[in-house]
Design a protein around this motif. Structure first.
Motif, short mmCIF file in Angstrom:
data_model
loop_
_atom_site.label_atom_id
_atom_site.label_comp_id
_atom_site.label_asym_id
_atom_site.label_seq_id
_atom_site.Cartn_x
_atom_site.Cartn_y
_atom_site.Cartn_z
N THR A 1 -9.94 8.89 2.97
CA THR A 1 -10.20 7.71 3.79
C THR A 1 -11.02 6.66 3.05
OG1 THR A 1 -12.26 8.62 4.72
CG2 THR A 1 -10.20 9.16 5.87
N SER A 2 -11.26 6.85 1.77
CA SER A 2 -12.19 5.99 1.04
C SER A 2 -11.84 4.51 1.11
CB SER A 2 -12.26 6.44 -0.42
OG SER A 2 -13.28 5.77 -1.11
N GLY A 3 -10.57 4.15 0.94
CA GLY A 3 -10.19 2.75 0.97
C GLY A 3 -10.45 2.10 2.32
N ALA A 4 -10.09 2.80 3.39
CA ALA A 4 -10.36 2.29 4.74
C ALA A 4 -11.86 2.21 4.98
CB ALA A 4 -9.69 3.18 5.79
N VAL B 1 -17.06 -10.90 0.76
CA VAL B 1 -17.03 -9.55 0.20
C VAL B 1 -15.72 -9.37 -0.55
CG1 VAL B 1 -17.22 -7.08 0.62
CG2 VAL B 1 -18.38 -8.68 2.15
N VAL B 2 -15.83 -8.94 -1.80
CA VAL B 2 -14.65 -8.60 -2.59
C VAL B 2 -14.51 -7.08 -2.56
CG1 VAL B 2 -13.58 -8.68 -4.87
CG2 VAL B 2 -14.98 -10.61 -4.08
N VAL B 3 -13.40 -6.61 -2.04
CA VAL B 3 -13.13 -5.17 -1.92
C VAL B 3 -12.03 -4.81 -2.90
CG1 VAL B 3 -12.42 -3.29 -0.41
CG2 VAL B 3 -13.79 -5.16 0.52
N ILE B 4 -12.28 -3.79 -3.72
CA ILE B 4 -11.28 -3.36 -4.71
C ILE B 4 -11.02 -1.87 -4.55
CG2 ILE B 4 -10.70 -3.19 -7.16
CD1 ILE B 4 -13.47 -5.40 -6.71
N GLY B 5 -9.77 -1.52 -4.45
CA GLY B 5 -9.35 -0.12 -4.52
C GLY B 5 -8.73 0.12 -5.87
N VAL B 6 -9.24 1.08 -6.63
CA VAL B 6 -8.74 1.28 -7.99
C VAL B 6 -8.73 2.76 -8.34
CG1 VAL B 6 -11.05 0.87 -8.94
CG2 VAL B 6 -9.06 0.68 -10.44
N GLU B 7 -7.66 3.19 -8.97
CA GLU B 7 -7.58 4.53 -9.53
C GLU B 7 -6.85 4.44 -10.87
OE1 GLU B 7 -9.28 6.81 -8.46
OE2 GLU B 7 -9.40 6.77 -6.28
N SER C 1 4.09 18.72 -8.74
CA SER C 1 5.25 17.96 -8.27
C SER C 1 5.86 17.10 -9.37
CB SER C 1 4.84 17.05 -7.10
OG SER C 1 3.93 16.05 -7.54
N GLY C 2 5.11 16.86 -10.43
CA GLY C 2 5.60 16.01 -11.50
C GLY C 2 5.37 14.53 -11.25
N ARG C 3 4.85 14.15 -10.07
CA ARG C 3 4.60 12.75 -9.77
C ARG C 3 3.30 12.30 -10.44
NH1 ARG C 3 4.68 10.65 -3.84
NH2 ARG C 3 3.16 12.31 -3.57
N SER C 4 3.34 11.14 -11.06
CA SER C 4 2.14 10.60 -11.69
C SER C 4 1.26 9.96 -10.63
CB SER C 4 2.52 9.54 -12.74
OG SER C 4 3.25 10.11 -13.79
N PRO C 5 -0.05 10.03 -10.81
CA PRO C 5 -0.94 9.33 -9.88
C PRO C 5 -0.89 7.84 -10.13
CG PRO C 5 -2.19 10.34 -11.66
CD PRO C 5 -0.78 10.80 -11.83
N LEU C 6 -1.41 7.07 -9.19
CA LEU C 6 -1.48 5.62 -9.33
C LEU C 6 -2.27 5.25 -10.58
CD1 LEU C 6 -1.14 2.73 -8.01
CD2 LEU C 6 -3.43 3.10 -7.07
N ASP C 7 -1.84 4.20 -11.24
CA ASP C 7 -2.59 3.63 -12.35
C ASP C 7 -2.69 2.14 -12.06
OD1 ASP C 7 -3.89 3.46 -14.86
OD2 ASP C 7 -2.02 2.82 -15.81
N GLY C 8 -3.63 1.77 -11.20
CA GLY C 8 -3.68 0.37 -10.81
C GLY C 8 -4.84 0.05 -9.91
N ALA C 9 -4.90 -1.23 -9.52
CA ALA C 9 -5.98 -1.72 -8.67
C ALA C 9 -5.44 -2.80 -7.74
CB ALA C 9 -7.12 -2.29 -9.52
N CYS D 1 -2.43 7.94 -4.47
CA CYS D 1 -3.24 6.71 -4.55
C CYS D 1 -4.73 6.97 -4.32
CB CYS D 1 -2.76 5.70 -3.52
SG CYS D 1 -1.07 5.12 -3.82
N SER D 2 -5.10 8.13 -3.81
CA SER D 2 -6.50 8.53 -3.67
C SER D 2 -7.33 7.42 -3.02
CB SER D 2 -7.06 8.95 -5.02
OG SER D 2 -8.27 9.65 -4.89
N GLY D 3 -8.42 7.02 -3.65
CA GLY D 3 -9.33 6.06 -3.05
C GLY D 3 -8.79 4.66 -2.92
N ALA D 4 -7.70 4.35 -3.59
CA ALA D 4 -7.12 3.01 -3.51
C ALA D 4 -6.19 2.83 -2.32
CB ALA D 4 -6.36 2.69 -4.79
N LEU D 5 -5.81 3.93 -1.65
CA LEU D 5 -4.74 3.86 -0.66
C LEU D 5 -5.03 2.89 0.47
CD1 LEU D 5 -2.04 4.76 0.43
CD2 LEU D 5 -3.17 6.72 1.50
#
Length: 324
Positions: free
Chosen positions: A154-157, A175-181, A195-203, A275-279
């Motif tokens: 729930t980190s992004g929310a 306020v500037v809010v950034i979600g990044v992983e 699963s072979g799926r790569s995690p997000l690489d972005g912001a 997407c972890s904390g960026a979702l």
């Protein structure tokens, strides 16, 4: 667990800028596109340059996402160098669960191989969990509250909730809010689920302001952050966020596929990976793009609520035409 609701103090909190730094994505609207667009952000070239030196990957991605968000909000000089907003009252809120894990692991590996005598004191600030927020504040002269939320699914929310609180309590005007992983080797090892799926690489970055401030400076709001709710489970979070209405009443539902009672939820992780904390911030950005393009509202964004999560969160966005 008690659900949280919107707080008073300002008429409404609006989003005035969105920026992304995600491979293959040009703008937030691409997050909802059926296929990958041509062009888009390329980290191989986009994460280079003088201001990128000596920074961890997450910080570089965040810096690249912030600039277009500030530009869209009308808070960046024509040459892209200066922040033109109120520096003393601009806050930075980062959401990341993995952040600078690579820097921390590098330090640990150095200690294991050479003891502490092998460390450089110049590198120590890079191990701070708040280093990403710090780089953003330094780059743009944002001297308001500066914090990082690292709170699981729930980190992004949660980051958007705290941004809302900072504005409502008048601790900040912007306020500037950034979600990044970042997709680093330590992050990939930690998230490998077979699963072979790569995690997000972005912001992704959002600029939030009070409706009063936006009106005073003659800016254009893109969407309204109506409320943020956190509860013990997804059903309770959705019910509180929509005041008891069914999630199917939302103009757009952004959630995880397994969280949806039907196939109506749009799952961003199906395209972008874990997407972890960026979702939550990614969902909000996609919702803003949907509403700004004239899509029906409200937009419901849900995260967490899985078997291994300690909570669930829900956000509700409405169109800018509904600003009080």
């Amino acid at each position: 667990m008690t659900a949280r609701h919107e707080v008073g103090g300002v008429k409404s909190v609006v989003i005035t800028g969105v920026g992304t730094a995600i491979p293959g994505v040009r703008e937030a609207a691409d997050l909802l596109a059926p296929g990958a667009p041509d062009g888009g952000f390329d980290p191989d070239t986009g994460l280079k340059g003088r201001e990128m030196r000596h920074k961890d990957r997450a910080s570089r991605l965040a810096l690249r996402a912030v600039a277009p968000a500030l530009r869209q909000a009308g808070l960046l000089s024509d040459d892209g160098e200066r922040y033109t907003g109120p520096g003393d009252t601009t806050a930075v809120v980062i959401s990341t669960n993995l952040g600078n894990l690579d820097s921390v692991c590098d330090f640990i590996d150095t200690i294991a191989a050479h003891t502490v005598t092998g460390l450089s004191p110049l590198g120590l600030p890079h191990t701070s969990s708040n280093v990403i927020a710090g780089w953003i504040a330094i780059r743009y002269g944002m001297r308001g509250p500066n914090l990082t939320v690292c709170n699981g699914a729930t980190s992004g929310a949660d980051a958007l909730h705290w941004a809302h609180n900072l504005l409502a309590a008048r601790r900040a005007d912007t306020v500037v809010v950034i979600g990044v992983e970042p997709h680093t080797e330590p992050a990939a090892r930690l998230l490998d689920d077979g699963s072979g799926r790569s995690p997000l690489d972005g912001a992704v970055a959002l600029v939030l302001e009070s409706s009063e401030r936006v009106a005073a400076r003659g800016a254009r709001p893109l969407a309204v952050l109506e409320r943020s709710v956190r509860a013990a489970d997804s059903a309770t979070a959705r019910a509180h966020a929509l005041h008891g209405e069914s999630a199917l009443a939302a103009g757009l539902w952004l959630g995880l596929a397994e969280d949806a009672a039907t196939a109506s939820a749009v799952d961003l992780t199906a395209r972008l990976g874990h997407c972890s904390g960026a979702l939550g911030v990614l969902q909000a950005a996609a919702g803003v793009a949907h509403l700004a393009a004239g899509g029906p509202g409200p937009v419901l964004a849900t995260s967490g609520g899985g078997a291994t999560d300690d909570a669930a969160a829900a956000l509700v966005l409405t169109g800018a035409g509904e600003v009080p």
